[in-house]
Write a protein that holds these residues in place. Structure first.
Motif, PDB file in Angstrom:
ATOM      1  N   VAL A   1      -9.017  -0.036  -6.942  1.00  0.00           N
ATOM      2  CA  VAL A   1      -8.159   1.064  -6.491  1.00  0.00           C
ATOM      3  C   VAL A   1      -6.749   0.901  -7.067  1.00  0.00           C
ATOM      4  O   VAL A   1      -6.171   1.853  -7.601  1.00  0.00           O
ATOM      5  CB  VAL A   1      -8.109   1.124  -4.942  1.00  0.00           C
ATOM      6  CG1 VAL A   1      -6.993   2.042  -4.475  1.00  0.00           C
ATOM      7  CG2 VAL A   1      -9.442   1.594  -4.396  1.00  0.00           C
ATOM      8  N   ILE A   2      -6.211  -0.304  -6.977  1.00  0.00           N
ATOM      9  CA  ILE A   2      -4.852  -0.521  -7.500  1.00  0.00           C
ATOM     10  C   ILE A   2      -4.807  -0.202  -8.995  1.00  0.00           C
ATOM     11  O   ILE A   2      -3.932   0.531  -9.464  1.00  0.00           O
ATOM     12  CB  ILE A   2      -4.403  -1.983  -7.232  1.00  0.00           C
ATOM     13  CG1 ILE A   2      -4.246  -2.202  -5.724  1.00  0.00           C
ATOM     14  CG2 ILE A   2      -3.091  -2.286  -7.954  1.00  0.00           C
ATOM     15  CD1 ILE A   2      -3.836  -3.596  -5.324  1.00  0.00           C
TER      16      ILE A   2
ATOM     17  N   SER B   1      -6.831   1.715 -10.790  1.00  0.00           N
ATOM     18  CA  SER B   1      -7.017   3.122 -11.139  1.00  0.00           C
ATOM     19  C   SER B   1      -5.804   3.962 -10.745  1.00  0.00           C
ATOM     20  O   SER B   1      -5.448   4.897 -11.458  1.00  0.00           O
ATOM     21  CB  SER B   1      -8.303   3.680 -10.530  1.00  0.00           C
ATOM     22  OG  SER B   1      -8.397   3.318  -9.191  1.00  0.00           O
ATOM     23  N   PHE B   2      -5.144   3.604  -9.648  1.00  0.00           N
ATOM     24  CA  PHE B   2      -3.930   4.338  -9.267  1.00  0.00           C
ATOM     25  C   PHE B   2      -2.849   4.154 -10.324  1.00  0.00           C
ATOM     26  O   PHE B   2      -2.200   5.109 -10.744  1.00  0.00           O
ATOM     27  CB  PHE B   2      -3.419   3.869  -7.897  1.00  0.00           C
ATOM     28  CG  PHE B   2      -3.993   4.643  -6.745  1.00  0.00           C
ATOM     29  CD1 PHE B   2      -5.365   4.790  -6.624  1.00  0.00           C
ATOM     30  CD2 PHE B   2      -3.160   5.225  -5.794  1.00  0.00           C
ATOM     31  CE1 PHE B   2      -5.909   5.502  -5.572  1.00  0.00           C
ATOM     32  CE2 PHE B   2      -3.701   5.945  -4.737  1.00  0.00           C
ATOM     33  CZ  PHE B   2      -5.069   6.076  -4.627  1.00  0.00           C
ATOM     34  N   LEU B   3      -2.643   2.891 -10.711  1.00  0.00           N
ATOM     35  CA  LEU B   3      -1.604   2.607 -11.710  1.00  0.00           C
ATOM     36  C   LEU B   3      -1.931   3.310 -13.027  1.00  0.00           C
ATOM     37  O   LEU B   3      -1.073   3.948 -13.637  1.00  0.00           O
ATOM     38  CB  LEU B   3      -1.488   1.096 -11.943  1.00  0.00           C
ATOM     39  CG  LEU B   3      -0.879   0.287 -10.815  1.00  0.00           C
ATOM     40  CD1 LEU B   3      -0.825  -1.188 -11.179  1.00  0.00           C
ATOM     41  CD2 LEU B   3       0.522   0.787 -10.485  1.00  0.00           C
TER      42      LEU B   3
ATOM     43  N   ILE C   1       2.582   6.054  -5.866  1.00  0.00           N
ATOM     44  CA  ILE C   1       2.178   6.324  -7.250  1.00  0.00           C
ATOM     45  C   ILE C   1       1.075   7.384  -7.266  1.00  0.00           C
ATOM     46  O   ILE C   1       1.139   8.358  -8.006  1.00  0.00           O
ATOM     47  CB  ILE C   1       1.676   5.032  -7.937  1.00  0.00           C
ATOM     48  CG1 ILE C   1       2.798   3.998  -8.022  1.00  0.00           C
ATOM     49  CG2 ILE C   1       1.134   5.338  -9.332  1.00  0.00           C
ATOM     50  CD1 ILE C   1       2.350   2.641  -8.554  1.00  0.00           C
TER      51      ILE C   1
ATOM     52  N   ILE D   1     -10.431  -3.318  -3.841  1.00  0.00           N
ATOM     53  CA  ILE D   1      -8.968  -3.247  -3.838  1.00  0.00           C
ATOM     54  C   ILE D   1      -8.383  -3.366  -5.250  1.00  0.00           C
ATOM     55  O   ILE D   1      -7.586  -2.509  -5.658  1.00  0.00           O
ATOM     56  CB  ILE D   1      -8.382  -4.295  -2.865  1.00  0.00           C
ATOM     57  CG1 ILE D   1      -8.660  -3.837  -1.430  1.00  0.00           C
ATOM     58  CG2 ILE D   1      -6.883  -4.472  -3.082  1.00  0.00           C
ATOM     59  CD1 ILE D   1      -8.185  -4.763  -0.360  1.00  0.00           C
TER      60      ILE D   1
ATOM     61  N   TYR E   1      -3.959   5.877 -13.663  1.00  0.00           N
ATOM     62  CA  TYR E   1      -3.895   7.331 -13.556  1.00  0.00           C
ATOM     63  C   TYR E   1      -2.440   7.798 -13.520  1.00  0.00           C
ATOM     64  O   TYR E   1      -2.068   8.784 -14.150  1.00  0.00           O
ATOM     65  CB  TYR E   1      -4.639   7.781 -12.296  1.00  0.00           C
ATOM     66  CG  TYR E   1      -4.830   9.284 -12.208  1.00  0.00           C
ATOM     67  CD1 TYR E   1      -5.888   9.896 -12.864  1.00  0.00           C
ATOM     68  CD2 TYR E   1      -3.958  10.071 -11.452  1.00  0.00           C
ATOM     69  CE1 TYR E   1      -6.070  11.258 -12.792  1.00  0.00           C
ATOM     70  CE2 TYR E   1      -4.140  11.438 -11.369  1.00  0.00           C
ATOM     71  CZ  TYR E   1      -5.198  12.033 -12.045  1.00  0.00           C
ATOM     72  OH  TYR E   1      -5.375  13.381 -11.965  1.00  0.00           O
TER      73      TYR E   1
ATOM     74  N   ILE F   1       1.629   1.705  -3.642  1.00  0.00           N
ATOM     75  CA  ILE F   1       0.475   2.217  -4.402  1.00  0.00           C
ATOM     76  C   ILE F   1       0.233   3.695  -4.089  1.00  0.00           C
ATOM     77  O   ILE F   1       0.003   4.515  -4.978  1.00  0.00           O
ATOM     78  CB  ILE F   1      -0.798   1.394  -4.045  1.00  0.00           C
ATOM     79  CG1 ILE F   1      -0.629  -0.077  -4.437  1.00  0.00           C
ATOM     80  CG2 ILE F   1      -2.031   1.988  -4.713  1.00  0.00           C
ATOM     81  CD1 ILE F   1      -0.653  -0.356  -5.908  1.00  0.00           C
TER      82      ILE F   1
ATOM     83  N   TRP G   1       0.812  -1.226   0.000  1.00  0.00           N
ATOM     84  CA  TRP G   1       0.000   0.000   0.000  1.00  0.00           C
ATOM     85  C   TRP G   1       0.835   1.261   0.000  1.00  0.00           C
ATOM     86  O   TRP G   1       0.429   2.275  -0.571  1.00  0.00           O
ATOM     87  CB  TRP G   1      -1.002  -0.025   1.158  1.00  0.00           C
ATOM     88  CG  TRP G   1      -2.133  -0.920   0.815  1.00  0.00           C
ATOM     89  CD1 TRP G   1      -2.347  -2.183   1.275  1.00  0.00           C
ATOM     90  CD2 TRP G   1      -3.165  -0.668  -0.142  1.00  0.00           C
ATOM     91  NE1 TRP G   1      -3.448  -2.728   0.670  1.00  0.00           N
ATOM     92  CE2 TRP G   1      -3.973  -1.812  -0.207  1.00  0.00           C
ATOM     93  CE3 TRP G   1      -3.479   0.411  -0.965  1.00  0.00           C
ATOM     94  CZ2 TRP G   1      -5.081  -1.917  -1.042  1.00  0.00           C
ATOM     95  CZ3 TRP G   1      -4.583   0.317  -1.796  1.00  0.00           C
ATOM     96  CH2 TRP G   1      -5.364  -0.829  -1.836  1.00  0.00           C
TER      97      TRP G   1
ATOM     98  N   LEU H   1      -3.066  12.129  -7.597  1.00  0.00           N
ATOM     99  CA  LEU H   1      -4.391  11.553  -7.372  1.00  0.00           C
ATOM    100  C   LEU H   1      -4.849  11.742  -5.926  1.00  0.00           C
ATOM    101  O   LEU H   1      -6.024  11.985  -5.658  1.00  0.00           O
ATOM    102  CB  LEU H   1      -4.366  10.061  -7.722  1.00  0.00           C
ATOM    103  CG  LEU H   1      -5.702   9.347  -7.803  1.00  0.00           C
ATOM    104  CD1 LEU H   1      -6.583   9.977  -8.867  1.00  0.00           C
ATOM    105  CD2 LEU H   1      -5.508   7.873  -8.121  1.00  0.00           C
TER     106      LEU H   1
ATOM    107  N   LEU I   1     -12.334  -3.826   4.856  1.00  0.00           N
ATOM    108  CA  LEU I   1     -11.080  -4.318   4.282  1.00  0.00           C
ATOM    109  C   LEU I   1      -9.929  -4.058   5.249  1.00  0.00           C
ATOM    110  O   LEU I   1      -9.097  -3.183   5.035  1.00  0.00           O
ATOM    111  CB  LEU I   1     -10.797  -3.619   2.939  1.00  0.00           C
ATOM    112  CG  LEU I   1     -11.925  -3.700   1.904  1.00  0.00           C
ATOM    113  CD1 LEU I   1     -11.649  -2.773   0.735  1.00  0.00           C
ATOM    114  CD2 LEU I   1     -12.076  -5.123   1.414  1.00  0.00           C
TER     115      LEU I   1
END
Lengths: 332, 179
Positions: free
Chosen positions: B18-19, B21-23, A181, B15, B25, A178, A175, A187, A227
């Motif tokens: 999110v992963i 869309s982050f990558l 990034i 999850i 973007y 991530i 995390w 973002l 989560l």
């Protein structure tokens, strides 16, 4: 935190000592008292060798011998090994298993070592015929049960602590990667801007587009969705960002506490663990608790945020922050 | 499709979504995604190691407390008070354990539901209580530990107020809905 920590340990140890002394004074485990039982020996009887068999005790005798209040078993049958000499003296070992009465399990656990068996000295063995014997024995001495349990707990829990931390490394790395990034791409800032109206009020001392806000929002969303694996790393990321804004590095800032209270109140939309346990135990409607849990969690969150906001204004909780500011003036 | 099914689907796809869309973007914004990821992930180990002393301190204290049987003493002291509002004494260990230990309260919840049945009032109550609040002391130790904060000011008090509110609300709402 100092007081709470000390209180937990002190209350624990004092209770344990008190219980242990009380148990010694009433001789709860009947140390040194002769116990009578019947044996069924499976092997051919021979002095001086290890024989396998079962010990048979009537429920009433067991209940009376140990002065138990709630004991509803009619007859106890438990696996043993026996080794006696010609003079009728020897050793009997009770193997702790599924049929072992709870009280014997407790005694075995209370030994601290070799908790899978109870050892007794045999004083008299009387043959009744057909592999059946009447035996008089005295169990090994058992005392300071609680203290031994505490000792075990200390070791076990320090181990668990390290295992939890080590177990976090993987998801933590994932995390943080991530999030990095997301940060580089802008973002996280975008996310922060979206929720500005809400966070402006909750966290007035964080600049509205600070990366901390992004991490906080992602942590709260992960918590809401149940989560847990993602929530903790994101929450720790948020703490790291909040710490960058914190003027006094060893003292919690107002925003940190508000954020933590949101986390400890555990607002969730899907109480996955409770539902899973209910389903496993054969509930007719495992999900029946969703609405009540949401209400409970919501109330906890509101109460937590409100009390954090009120308490942060109190003098006793401001003191530690202001000490810092005074020091700064002196240094300046 | 009911609320639970919708929520389940969302939690499953959240999850990966999110992963992705982050990558995506990041790539779109010309971020060197791989290098950036590794750069961030490097810190993971340090954070985990940093919380060890705080976790050891907290969990050992909770372990001592649990092993000593002090919980029974507290239940005995508190039950006359909680009886006044009709709070069942059987659920009191759950209320006391919930802020201290996740595994401990999970054990108590399971035990109570095994004895009284998951659809009994007690079963519904303890499972609502379990979900209504978090393991406050564990969260405090981990989160503050990760940034080396030792002076926690009003965090414990606010956390406990929130726990008590959550647990009491759980009781009242259960009484209203299932009672």
């Amino acid at each position: 935190m100092n007081y709470i920590w000390l209180a937990l340990i002190a209350i624990g140890i004092l209770t344990a000592i008190g219980t242990d002394i009380y148990e010694i004074s009433i001789n709860k485990y009947k140390n040194g008292v002769e116990f009578q039982a019947f044996l069924e020996i499976e092997d051919d009887f021979k002095f001086g060798t290890q024989l396998r068999g079962n010990i048979i005790v009537s429920g009433d005798y067991f209940k009376e011998f140990y002065s138990l209040k709630n004991f509803k078993v009619d007859s106890i049958k438990n696996e043993i090994t026996l080794n006696v000499n010609q003079d009728g003296k020897g050793v009997l070992i009770v193997k702790i298993g599924e049929t072992t009465p709870e009280f014997w399990k407790l005694m075995a656990k209370g030994k601290g070592v070799n908790t899978d068996k109870l050892i007794a000295n045999v004083f008299n063995l009387e043959k009744l015929g057909d592999g059946k014997y009447k035996v008089t024995l005295v169990f090994e001495k058992i005392s300071f049960v609680k203290m031994k349990q505490i000792l075990n707990a200390i070791i076990e829990y320090s181990d668990i602590a390290v295992k939890i931390a080590i177990g976090l490394i993987g998801v933590m790395a994932l995390w943080l990667g991530i999030m990095k990034i997301g940060e580089s791409a802008g973002l996280i800032n975008l996310l922060a801007r979206l929720v500005k109206p809400l966070t402006k009020r909750l966290f007035p001392d964080i600049p509205p587009e600070h990366p901390a806000i992004g991490a906080i929002i992602m942590n709260i969303s992960a918590n809401m969705l149940g989560l847990g694996n993602a929530a903790t790393p994101l929450g720790l990321k948020a703490m790291e960002e909040l710490q960058k804004l914190n003027p006094k590095k060893d003292t919690a800032s107002d925003s940190m506490i508000t954020f933590l209270v949101i986390n400890t109140s555990g607002m969730t939309l899907i109480p996955a663990t409770a539902i899973a346990v209910r389903a496993a135990l054969g509930s007719g409607d495992p999900a029946a608790i969703i609405s009540t849990t949401i209400v409970g969690g919501f109330a906890a969150t509101i109460a937590g945020i409100t009390s954090a906001k009120i308490l942060q204004r109190l003098k006793i909780f401001r003191k530690e922050l202001e000490e810092n500011e005074n020091q700064k003036e002196v240094q300046g | 499709m009911n609320f639970k099914e919708i929520m389940n689907i969302i939690s499953v796809i959240a999850i990966p979504f999110v992963i992705f869309s982050f990558l995506f973007y990041g790539f779109f914004k010309k971020v060197k995604v791989y290098e950036s990821f590794v750069e961030g992930a490097k810190e993971g180990f340090n954070v985990a190691v940093r919380i060890i002393p705080y976790l050891v301190a907290m969990l050992v204290a909770i372990g001592i407390f649990r092993a000593s049987g002090a919980m029974d003493v507290f239940v005995a002291i508190l039950s006359p008070i909680t009886n006044l509002i009709g709070f069942p004494a059987e659920a009191l260990p759950m209320a006391l354990m919930r802020p201290l230990s996740g595994s401990g309260s999970l054990g108590i919840m399971t035990e109570i539901m095994k004895t009284h049945g998951p659809d009994s009032f007690l079963g519904l109550l303890v499972s609502t209580m379990y979900g209504s609040t978090e393991t406050t002391f564990y969260v405090l130790a981990v989160y503050f530990g990760s940034v080396n904060i030792r002076k926690t000011r009003h965090a414990v008090l606010a956390g406990v107020i929130s726990d008590i509110t959550g647990l009491l609300t759980a009781f009242f709402i259960c009484k209203l809905v299932f009672g």
